[in-house]
Design a protein around this motif. Structure first.
Motif: not given
Length: 482
Positions: A398-405, A412-430
């Motif tokens: 699930y994360l290998g393609p992001l890590i390689e990219h 910073a796709l993995l960091a972006t995804l982690m931040a998005f999930l930690e903010n419960d999918g809130n676009w503005k907060a992320t």
């Protein structure tokens, strides 16, 4: 080289053809005077047989038999300069000469066979000199080409230009061009000559002449084919060594003796940079190339995957490219099954990618699919990984393609995804946490979906990403990632 027709054209010899006129194009390689009743025992193929008719029988039927045996020796022609007591050549014998396309020439008894032999021998010697000179010129040209051009295509172009030929080397199996010279003539296919190159090369020299054939052509072609055969064999030995080195590197990676990140510079030198995958291959049957000689297939001459034979399977490391997978199946046979891993990431490691490729191969065989990528046939979600291997599998899937990219593109796709999930999918907060514009966040998450095939804004996507992220954190697979 002198022909029978050329001999007739020499006025001083005063020869005339009395039979077998359609065979006057025969080449004369030597001259031999003989008056024995069995000249075929003493002559060689191509010899011009000269006689005063002392050994020719008187009976017409016996003359025909005598001539037939002489023709079987592959002599080029018969010159008769009858003495006074010699038998007359019967019409039956002359008719047989016409039927056998065997020239019979007549001269006067005063004809000096020594003079006739002189013309023949001088012609043979001149032809040999021309052949030697042509061969010497070829080797000099080849030596010059070795000094001037580092690659075989350049050397072939120099040879073609110097010899006034159009030259190329093609694969004998597929007909694909292996090496082309820069010189190319618009030649009808039927005028092209294909000469097999000896050894294990499985290749043909394809040649077209701009002008007409010359006497030196046969020796020139043999010498040229020999030179190119040596050159191709040298390249094959190089590819053998490269495969052995690649196999050793793969064994080292599988045994955890070498870190994948440390092997990347070596891979880059072999043309394997960017996104790489592991491939597990079950070779088919009746393919044009066997598994142990796959690296010699023309399609892999420029950049060959790293290959390792492993318990009747082939493990390969290559670019994630469908053309490569199609080429593998084309070389090994259409019944070949291929399993492709996700992108190899430093976090999940090379061994995990091989495990993914093997799993994809098993699924490909079960589904009777030619090529199957890891995760295309969904096998369920591991809710709580019980081992490091399971955690690596989750992160890789699930994360290998992001890590390689992120590694290759400095993103910073993995960091972006982690931040998005930690903010419960809130676009503005992320967007605020990442200090980026909201539209940039939208772009990054769309890229996440494109790379993994999973939408991060759906319940299913959130669950899969979250479990994979937790597995990675708990096993410190990407402890440097915030």
């Amino acid at each position: 080289m002198l022909t029978v027709q050329d001999l007739l054209a020499i006025d001083v010899l005063k020869l005339r053809a009395i039979a077998g006129l359609t065979g006057t194009g025969r080449t004369i390689t030597w001259a031999h005077a003989v008056d024995l009743p069995d000249p075929w025992r003493w002559v060689s193929p191509g010899d011009l047989v000269m006689t005063t008719c002392g050994g020719i029988p008187f009976d017409a039927d016996e003359q025909v038999s005598w001539l037939e045996q002489l023709v079987q020796s592959n002599a080029s022609a018969l010159v008769v300069a009858p003495r006074d007591d010699a038998p007359e050549l019967s019409d039956l014998m002359l008719d047989a000469a016409d039927r056998l396309l065997f020239p019979i020439l007549r001269g006067s008894f005063e004809l000096e066979f020594v003079k006739l032999s002189h013309y023949v021998i001088e012609s043979v010697l001149q032809a040999q000199r021309e052949r030697f000179n042509a061969s010497e010129r070829l080797f000099q040209t080849y030596a010059e080409a070795l000094r001037k051009e580092p690659d075989m295509a350049g050397r072939l172009s120099i040879l073609a230009s110097t010899l006034d030929l159009s030259l190329s080397i093609e694969d004998a199996v597929s007909g694909a061009a292996i090496v082309d010279s820069a010189t190319a003539y618009k030649t009808a296919p039927e005028r092209l000559e294909r000469i097999p190159i000896g050894g294990r090369t499985r290749a043909h020299l394809v040649m077209a002449r701009k002008g007409e054939r010359t006497q030196s052509d046969p020796i020139l072609v043999r010498s040229l084919v020999g030179l190119l055969g040596v050159e191709l064999e040298r390249l094959m030995i190089q590819r053998d060594l490269q495969r052995d080195e690649g196999s050793a590197l793969l064994r080292s990676l599988l045994a955890n003796e070498t870190e994948f990140s440390l092997a990347r510079p070596i891979l880059a030198q072999r043309g394997l940079a960017g996104t790489l995958v592991s491939v597990a291959i079950k070779p088919g049957i009746n393919g044009p190339w066997a598994a142990d000689e796959l690296h010699q297939a023309p399609v892999f001459h420029r950049a060959s995957p790293l290959l390792l034979s492993d318990n009747y399977l082939l493990i390969a490391l290559c670019h994630d490219d469908n053309e490569i997978f199609d080429a593998l199946r084309g070389c090994l046979g259409q019944s070949t099954a291929i399993g492709v891993s996700g992108p190899i990431a430093t976090a999940t490691g090379f061994r995990e990618s091989v495990r993914q490729a093997r799993l994809a191969l098993m699924q490909a065989q079960e589904l009777d699919a030619g090529v199957l990528r890891y995760g295309e046939a969904e096998t369920g979600l591991i809710m709580a990984p019980k081992s490091l291997a399971e955690a690596r599998a989750l992160v890789g899937r699930y994360l290998g393609p992001l890590i390689e990219h992120d590694r290759t593109q400095r993103a910073a796709l993995l960091a972006t995804l982690m931040a998005f999930l930690e903010n419960d999918g809130n676009w503005k907060a992320t967007a605020l946490d990442l200090d980026i514009h909201r539209q940039t966040l939208v772009y990054r998450l769309k890229l996440v979906e494109q790379l993994t095939g999973i939408k991060p804004t759906t319940t299913q996507g959130i669950a899969r990403y979250w479990i994979a992220i937790q597995a990675g954190k708990n096993t410190e697979l990407f402890d440097d990632t915030p």
